[in-house]
Design a protein around this motif. Structure first.
Motif, mmCIF file in Angstrom:
data_model
loop_
_atom_site.group_PDB
_atom_site.id
_atom_site.type_symbol
_atom_site.label_atom_id
_atom_site.label_comp_id
_atom_site.label_asym_id
_atom_site.label_seq_id
_atom_site.Cartn_x
_atom_site.Cartn_y
_atom_site.Cartn_z
ATOM 1 N N LYS A 9 0.811 -1.214 0.000
ATOM 2 C CA LYS A 9 0.000 0.000 0.000
ATOM 3 C C LYS A 9 0.845 1.264 0.000
ATOM 4 C CE LYS A 9 -4.078 -1.992 2.270
ATOM 5 N NZ LYS A 9 -4.999 -1.887 3.437
ATOM 6 N N LYS A 69 3.727 1.838 -1.405
ATOM 7 C CA LYS A 69 4.205 2.121 -2.755
ATOM 8 C C LYS A 69 3.068 2.623 -3.630
ATOM 9 C CE LYS A 69 6.887 0.057 -6.493
ATOM 10 N NZ LYS A 69 7.596 -1.174 -6.957
ATOM 11 N N ASN A 70 1.890 2.024 -3.490
ATOM 12 C CA ASN A 70 0.728 2.464 -4.278
ATOM 13 C C ASN A 70 0.326 3.890 -3.931
ATOM 14 O OD1 ASN A 70 0.617 -0.055 -5.509
ATOM 15 N ND2 ASN A 70 -0.849 -0.878 -4.033
ATOM 16 N N TRP A 71 0.331 4.230 -2.630
ATOM 17 C CA TRP A 71 -0.026 5.586 -2.216
ATOM 18 C C TRP A 71 0.975 6.601 -2.739
ATOM 19 C CZ3 TRP A 71 -4.502 7.229 -1.075
ATOM 20 C CH2 TRP A 71 -5.419 6.438 -0.379
ATOM 21 N N ILE A 102 0.093 7.209 -6.363
ATOM 22 C CA ILE A 102 -1.134 8.000 -6.443
ATOM 23 C C ILE A 102 -0.857 9.454 -6.067
ATOM 24 C CG2 ILE A 102 -3.431 8.336 -5.428
ATOM 25 C CD1 ILE A 102 -3.568 5.272 -5.105
#
Length: 303
Positions: free
Chosen positions: A208, A210-212, A215
């Motif tokens: 999460k 890395k994804n945030w 984004i």
């Protein structure tokens, strides 16, 4: 740094967060609040800076903070003759001059004390918060473009019309700020902070986290791109352009590999998002780009 100095550092850090919030949303708050409360909001940043002076007077300064503090005192001594001379002609103007030229300089002293080198993670969070402010400011700017010039959101903080600052019949938006120029300079600063985010030392980010991060960079980058062009002001476009060019030049000199892996990838993503916004809403993209063209033509006519 002992426990007492650490508490003072945390207090000053919170003070800086509040100050940044006030500076960014001052214009919007003054438009929404009654005139008396709006006047309080106007002086709130001055009160925060004065609180910062009292706080920094208790701090044990060193390094960059100490150097800036000494330079600040030197500048104050240089200003004494001008202040004394102005007092006899216009005392209010003298106080205003002190506020404009000396009071706000204290922020430069507060920053290195609140975010010393061993607190880099806290400084990164501070930068991220400023970059995230691009999202609401761009949203308000887009909303202003869709509203008539007489709407309260497009009026000045005292309720006056801003149509005199329009170019080619298109209103230059100020977003959450009191003036268009403030919004443009905020975009310039946010551009440098966002570019800085691409070149921070690598950290292991998985799942999460890395994804945030992806984004965050994508949303704030697109917000910066839209906000820069929708202002209708050349200072935002030229400022962000110079910031990116100089940043890429310095980064290429220091670490060419990062330019290929990060800088060019970021540019490609921005161009793709711009093209995507044009496909989704061609009229909005046309309006955003024409605002810059009209402003440049109007400036050329004045010359």
């Amino acid at each position: 740094m002992d426990n007492q100095q650490e508490k003072l550092r945390v207090y000053i850090k919170k003070l800086l967060y509040v100050l940044v919030f006030v500076l960014i949303f001052e214009g919007l708050m003054r438009k929404m609040l009654p005139s008396a409360l709006g006047l309080l909001v106007f002086f709130l940043k001055d009160i925060l800076c004065i609180m910062g002076i009292f706080a920094i007077s208790k701090a044990k300064l060193s390094g960059l903070a100490l150097m800036l503090f000494k330079n600040w005192k030197t500048v104050m001594l240089i200003f004494i003759p001008s202040v004394v001379f102005t007092i006899f002609h216009d005392p209010i103007l003298s106080i205003f001059g002190l506020k404009q030229y000396l009071l706000y300089m204290v922020v430069g002293i507060l920053m290195p004390f609140a975010f010393p080198p061993d607190k880099m993670d806290e400084f990164k969070k501070f930068v991220i918060c400023i970059c995230l402010a691009l999202i609401p400011t761009t949203g308000i700017a887009v909303l202003q473009n869709s509203l008539p010039a007489g709407h309260w959101l497009n009026l000045s903080v005292d309720g006056g019309s801003l149509e005199g600052f329009s170019a080619g019949g298109r209103l230059r938006v100020s977003s959450t700020f009191s003036f268009t120029g403030q919004y443009s300079w905020f975009l310039n600063m946010a551009c440098s902070f966002l570019a800085m985010s691409f070149f921070w030392p690598k950290e292991e980010a998985k799942g999460k986290a890395k994804n945030w991060r992806i984004i965050y960079l994508a949303v704030t980058g697109v917000s910066l791109l839209i906000g820069t062009f929708i202002t209708g002001g050349r200072s935002a476009v030229l400022g962000c352009g110079v910031c990116l060019v100089l940043g890429l030049a310095f980064a290429a000199f220091k670490s060419p590999g990062q330019i290929v892996s990060k800088g060019l990838v970021g540019i490609v993503v921005f161009i793709y998002c711009l093209e995507l916004s044009g496909l989704q809403s061609p009229s909005f993209l046309q309006h955003m780009m024409s605002a810059q063209v009209i402003t440049i033509r109007a400036a050329n006519r004045q010359k």
